[in-house]
Scaffold this motif. Structure first.
Motif, mmCIF file in Angstrom:
data_model
loop_
_atom_site.group_PDB
_atom_site.id
_atom_site.type_symbol
_atom_site.label_atom_id
_atom_site.label_comp_id
_atom_site.label_asym_id
_atom_site.label_seq_id
_atom_site.Cartn_x
_atom_site.Cartn_y
_atom_site.Cartn_z
ATOM 1 N N GLY A 129 0.827 -1.217 0.000
ATOM 2 C CA GLY A 129 0.000 0.000 0.000
ATOM 3 C C GLY A 129 0.849 1.249 0.000
ATOM 4 O O GLY A 129 1.450 1.593 -1.005
ATOM 5 N N GLY A 130 0.905 1.925 1.133
ATOM 6 C CA GLY A 130 1.686 3.155 1.245
ATOM 7 C C GLY A 130 0.812 4.358 1.519
ATOM 8 O O GLY A 130 -0.397 4.245 1.671
ATOM 9 N N ALA A 133 -2.402 5.580 -0.877
ATOM 10 C CA ALA A 133 -3.415 4.602 -1.288
ATOM 11 C C ALA A 133 -4.828 5.173 -1.245
ATOM 12 O O ALA A 133 -5.693 4.767 -2.023
ATOM 13 N N VAL A 321 -6.157 -3.765 9.778
ATOM 14 C CA VAL A 321 -7.099 -2.855 9.112
ATOM 15 C C VAL A 321 -8.493 -3.152 9.634
ATOM 16 O O VAL A 321 -8.852 -4.307 9.864
ATOM 17 N N VAL A 322 -9.248 -2.088 9.876
ATOM 18 C CA VAL A 322 -10.629 -2.230 10.365
ATOM 19 C C VAL A 322 -11.542 -1.335 9.540
ATOM 20 O O VAL A 322 -11.068 -0.374 8.909
ATOM 21 N N PRO A 323 -12.850 -1.638 9.522
ATOM 22 C CA PRO A 323 -13.770 -0.710 8.871
ATOM 23 C C PRO A 323 -13.553 0.684 9.471
ATOM 24 O O PRO A 323 -13.306 0.809 10.670
ATOM 25 N N ILE A 324 -13.634 1.687 8.640
ATOM 26 C CA ILE A 324 -13.228 3.038 9.020
ATOM 27 C C ILE A 324 -13.967 3.526 10.284
ATOM 28 O O ILE A 324 -13.416 4.284 11.079
ATOM 29 N N HIS A 350 -2.559 4.804 8.502
ATOM 30 C CA HIS A 350 -3.260 5.437 7.394
ATOM 31 C C HIS A 350 -4.732 5.560 7.788
ATOM 32 O O HIS A 350 -5.538 4.675 7.512
ATOM 33 N N GLY A 352 -7.272 7.272 6.823
ATOM 34 C CA GLY A 352 -8.301 7.251 5.782
ATOM 35 C C GLY A 352 -8.598 5.853 5.281
ATOM 36 O O GLY A 352 -9.658 5.599 4.707
ATOM 37 N N ASP A 353 -7.677 4.942 5.475
ATOM 38 C CA ASP A 353 -7.860 3.550 5.041
ATOM 39 C C ASP A 353 -8.293 2.634 6.179
ATOM 40 O O ASP A 353 -8.503 1.439 5.965
ATOM 41 N N GLY A 354 -8.367 3.144 7.415
ATOM 42 C CA GLY A 354 -8.651 2.266 8.561
ATOM 43 C C GLY A 354 -7.482 1.338 8.869
ATOM 44 O O GLY A 354 -7.637 0.316 9.518
ATOM 45 N N ASN A 355 -6.304 1.707 8.400
ATOM 46 C CA ASN A 355 -5.108 0.846 8.505
ATOM 47 C C ASN A 355 -4.235 1.339 9.660
ATOM 48 O O ASN A 355 -3.633 2.393 9.590
ATOM 49 N N SER A 393 -3.901 -8.043 8.113
ATOM 50 C CA SER A 393 -2.979 -7.271 7.279
ATOM 51 C C SER A 393 -3.679 -6.444 6.214
ATOM 52 O O SER A 393 -4.508 -6.946 5.458
ATOM 53 N N ALA A 394 -3.283 -5.175 6.144
ATOM 54 C CA ALA A 394 -3.787 -4.261 5.118
ATOM 55 C C ALA A 394 -2.848 -4.165 3.938
ATOM 56 O O ALA A 394 -3.285 -4.002 2.804
ATOM 57 N N GLU A 395 -1.540 -4.266 4.203
ATOM 58 C CA GLU A 395 -0.589 -4.009 3.119
ATOM 59 C C GLU A 395 0.746 -4.741 3.241
ATOM 60 O O GLU A 395 1.563 -4.653 2.340
ATOM 61 N N GLN B 83 -21.131 6.149 7.786
ATOM 62 C CA GLN B 83 -19.743 6.260 8.242
ATOM 63 C C GLN B 83 -18.773 5.588 7.275
ATOM 64 O O GLN B 83 -17.746 6.158 6.913
ATOM 65 N N THR B 84 -19.136 4.373 6.850
ATOM 66 C CA THR B 84 -18.251 3.687 5.896
ATOM 67 C C THR B 84 -18.692 3.928 4.445
ATOM 68 O O THR B 84 -18.075 3.410 3.520
ATOM 69 N N LEU B 161 -15.772 -4.408 4.591
ATOM 70 C CA LEU B 161 -15.739 -2.957 4.739
ATOM 71 C C LEU B 161 -14.334 -2.387 4.912
ATOM 72 O O LEU B 161 -14.168 -1.180 5.046
ATOM 73 N N ASN B 162 -13.318 -3.263 4.939
ATOM 74 C CA ASN B 162 -11.959 -2.760 5.055
ATOM 75 C C ASN B 162 -11.512 -2.137 3.733
ATOM 76 O O ASN B 162 -11.730 -2.714 2.678
ATOM 77 N N ASN B 163 -10.886 -0.967 3.825
ATOM 78 C CA ASN B 163 -10.475 -0.278 2.604
ATOM 79 C C ASN B 163 -9.232 -0.879 1.961
ATOM 80 O O ASN B 163 -8.934 -0.585 0.811
ATOM 81 N N LYS B 164 -8.503 -1.674 2.721
ATOM 82 C CA LYS B 164 -7.318 -2.343 2.189
ATOM 83 C C LYS B 164 -7.307 -3.788 2.685
ATOM 84 O O LYS B 164 -7.857 -4.070 3.743
ATOM 85 N N ASP B 165 -6.656 -4.666 1.930
ATOM 86 C CA ASP B 165 -6.687 -6.083 2.289
ATOM 87 C C ASP B 165 -5.480 -6.794 1.689
ATOM 88 O O ASP B 165 -5.384 -6.935 0.473
ATOM 89 N N SER B 166 -4.554 -7.201 2.552
ATOM 90 C CA SER B 166 -3.453 -8.080 2.113
ATOM 91 C C SER B 166 -3.488 -9.340 2.949
ATOM 92 O O SER B 166 -2.446 -9.861 3.357
ATOM 93 N N SER B 167 -4.692 -9.842 3.213
ATOM 94 C CA SER B 167 -4.867 -10.991 4.092
ATOM 95 C C SER B 167 -5.408 -12.175 3.295
ATOM 96 O O SER B 167 -6.598 -12.480 3.314
#
Lengths: 438, 438
Positions: A129-130, A133, A321-324, A350, A352-355, A393-395, B83-84, B161-167
């Motif tokens: 990611g970074g 993202a 990472v979780v829902p925002i 991050h 804005g990404d919930g990360n 894991s998000a990224e 929210q999401t 609902l996670n905005n990123k996912d590397s899982s």
């Protein structure tokens, strides 16, 4: 062909554990990758694809006499296509080399993970990611097509230069994020974008961490499109300042959102005006619009948090990472849990990404106690995260280090499905075996 | 449970062919879908999932006594989460119902395929596109998560609902675009966005079709972010005008780019200014910035091209996609080929995506000659498209009608991989068998 494995490639970077490997091979083209895989397949030799060795989850760690297939010598930048805005590269090209190559052009490749020594193939394998993202997507969103060598040595080209595709199954996205367990990525077509003319950064300070989330929702539900929306705490930034030997900037608050907008000068001003209006309506006066120099300094500090922590203590790097709408509750939960267990932690990420990245720090704990407390922390954390719909894991990926927690909290149907896919594509389990899941 | 199949569900909408089905079932919840699939699996009964029956490729056409599982009664809008920014819906909700539901809110769901009677599940199964895909992505890019019933009746939730996912593996994208062959999508979490405050449209006229492509590249390589970038010809628009009984607007040129930008008023003006500058630098003076009323008219005409053609002649609807730098060459090729074969064609499409829609018209040809000439045309066209890296479908899917050409021009490794995935997920081939590929 079978060379001595450099010592650095045998060590698990995070845990320090020393593994073992059957050998290492540095192919210089796809044909050599094919030959290596066919040879390995005929001998039932397990293979781990390796790139810059910058991963944070032990995904490329060899401990069962696997053979290392290191792509770092496949570092050709093949073609810049200005009509389709595509850069074609070999998998071993580093992010730094891509950034350097594009520097004199009007284009940029958006994903910007922390380590510039990472190879582009490695970032595709982990779906890295970074910071950017939120606006530009993760690696997955910035790869048009890939050449992949399968477990039987056949070559398949997935995705491509078409901007839309409803022609059969989405194979490209199956390989992205599969951490070398389904195929070896050898060549990539990267999506380029036109560099924004300028950017502006703004810092919002909060005295209570829980006041931060509603502002994140409001920004995300507005017409403002931040390129980055980071959060950190003053205590975390202090590690970076100490590490960089830079005085801490004057900041109002203990928790912060750092936001960047980019585009034309007019667009940036416009977005900053919208932001100011949004903040005023929310009765938030503790924000500061940075000059370019101030912005550079704060971003330098933000980027050095992990290095600062690492200079101070052994640490476990988290990438949840979780829902925002769960972001501040989750951070509050993590803080309480570290306190309860006598652990120290630095929290940032991050927003804005919930990360949420967090460094759980060993400090002066004795080894056994550190291992015990950390295990308790991780067990409880990952169970909690799963319960609220989050992911481990998000990224960074799952690799070896997060596998136990990932498998434990994954619904069995989903794990079953992943196993079916692995078996279908790699029936003899020769590619990076026992990573992500057993 | 086994009801009589409505006659409309037995007809292939494009070819007119009449098929046959073993029965039809209208589940009202996921548990009933599970029961139906388990029952079918135990009897080796083949199943076709059906939605609004608006598909254009025969993907839901039953001709081998398949059983129809029609989700159109699963039409609950479950939850709007501000929210999401997520709308959770059952798979049988139509696009029209979603648009109506969101109309009084500040939010919109970006994908906008032609038929508003399509169910959201159907648009996910085909990875439908639409006019706004250039800025907001296709259906794939706008689905956060999905509940899917697998061939063995188990339920899996993919994405979320996670905005990123590397899982682990990307399961969500495997089901999107799989045309009901890998699982039955029963529930979806849709990504919402804040409605742009306003939009502006601009028409650029060309006397030579080949002058159009360089302008497309320049726009895509600029900082302008069009929400839509369509092309059509005066001759095609005439069908729409005749059909709608509207006089043709005054237009300079024979081929056109229709571009829309959206955002705040300031953003729109800004983008239009950038566009004017770009066009002036390219020595193009034949453009017109529309008033809202003029824009509505031209978009109404653009949207009615297919209806206009259908009112005039039987036609074969095409949905090819090519790398953006092949777009005008491909249209010129198609025009020459239709002429050579004595066929008539109307060409238009989503220029910014490289997605060419064309209606190949029968006009007064005798049935046998029409079939012969059309087959020759399609064979040559799809072979040519494959040779330049294009695909037979950008947003309609492959289904039954494009299967032959898809399979013929697909590299065998890729077809092999798709078959492996199908076998892994649906070993007894009960889900929409023999669609996309045999």
């Amino acid at each position: 062909m079978y060379k001595k494995v450099p010592a650095a490639y045998l060590q698990n970077k995070v845990t320090g554990e020393i593994g073992n490997a059957a050998g290492i091979f540095y192919p210089t083209n796809t044909a050599e990758v094919v030959a290596c895989i066919k040879d390995a397949a005929s001998k039932q030799q397990k293979i781990i694809t390796v790139g810059g060795y910058t991963g944070l989850t032990g995904a490329t760690f060899a401990k069962q006499e696997e053979f290392l297939l290191c792509l770092k010598e496949m570092q050709q930048i093949i073609k810049l296509d200005k009509q389709t805005l595509t850069l074609t590269v070999e998998a071993g090209v580093t992010l730094q080399a891509i950034q350097d190559y594009l520097a004199p052009t009007p284009y940029f490749y958006a994903p910007d993970p922390g380590s510039k020594a990472a190879t582009i193939g490695g970032t595709a394998a982990t779906n890295a990611g970074g910071m950017r993202a939120l606006k530009y997507g993760v690696t997955r969103d910035n790869i048009r097509g890939m050449e992949v060598v399968l477990a039987d040595g056949s070559i398949v080209f997935v995705g491509g230069l078409n901007n839309k595709d409803s022609s059969g199954y989405d194979l490209k996205d199956l390989f992205i994020g599969s951490e070398g367990t389904l195929g070896v990525i050898t060549q990539l077509q990267l999506k380029l974008r036109v560099k924004p003319a300028t950017s502006r950064s703004l810092l919002i300070g909060f005295n209570n961490l829980t006041d931060l989330a509603p502002v994140v929702y409001q920004i995300l539900a507005s017409t403002i499109t931040p390129a980055a929306l980071e959060f950190f705490e003053k205590s975390g930034l202090k590690y970076a300042a100490d590490f960089l030997k830079i005085p801490m900037p004057t900041m109002t608050g203990t928790a912060f959102l750092l936001l960047t907008v980019d585009g034309s000068n007019a667009e940036c001003l416009n977005q900053i005006e919208s932001l100011k209006k949004l903040l005023e309506e929310a009765d938030i006066t503790t924000f500061k619009i940075f000059t370019t120099q101030e912005a550079n300094l704060i971003w330098q500090l933000r980027g050095a948090i992990v290095s600062g922590v690492e200079a101070s203590s052994q640490q476990e790097p988290l990438d949840i990472v979780v829902p925002i709408n769960q972001i501040t509750d989750t951070i509050v939960y993590m803080k309480k849990l570290t306190e309860t267990l006598g652990l120290d932690g630095v929290f940032f990420g991050h927003a804005g990404d919930g990360n949420i990245h967090a460094c759980i720090m060993r400090q002066n704990l004795a080894d056994t106690l550190w291992q015990e407390q950390l295990a308790t922390f991780l067990n409880q954390l990952y169970e909690k995260i799963a319960a609220i719909g989050g992911l481990p894991s998000a990224e960074h990926g799952i690799g070896l280090l997060k596998k136990k927690y990932f498998m434990k909290n994954l619904p069995s149907e989903k794990l079953g499905l992943m196993r079916q896919l692995k078996t279908a594509l790699d029936p003899n389990a020769i590619l990076n075996p026992n990573k992500i899941f057993d």
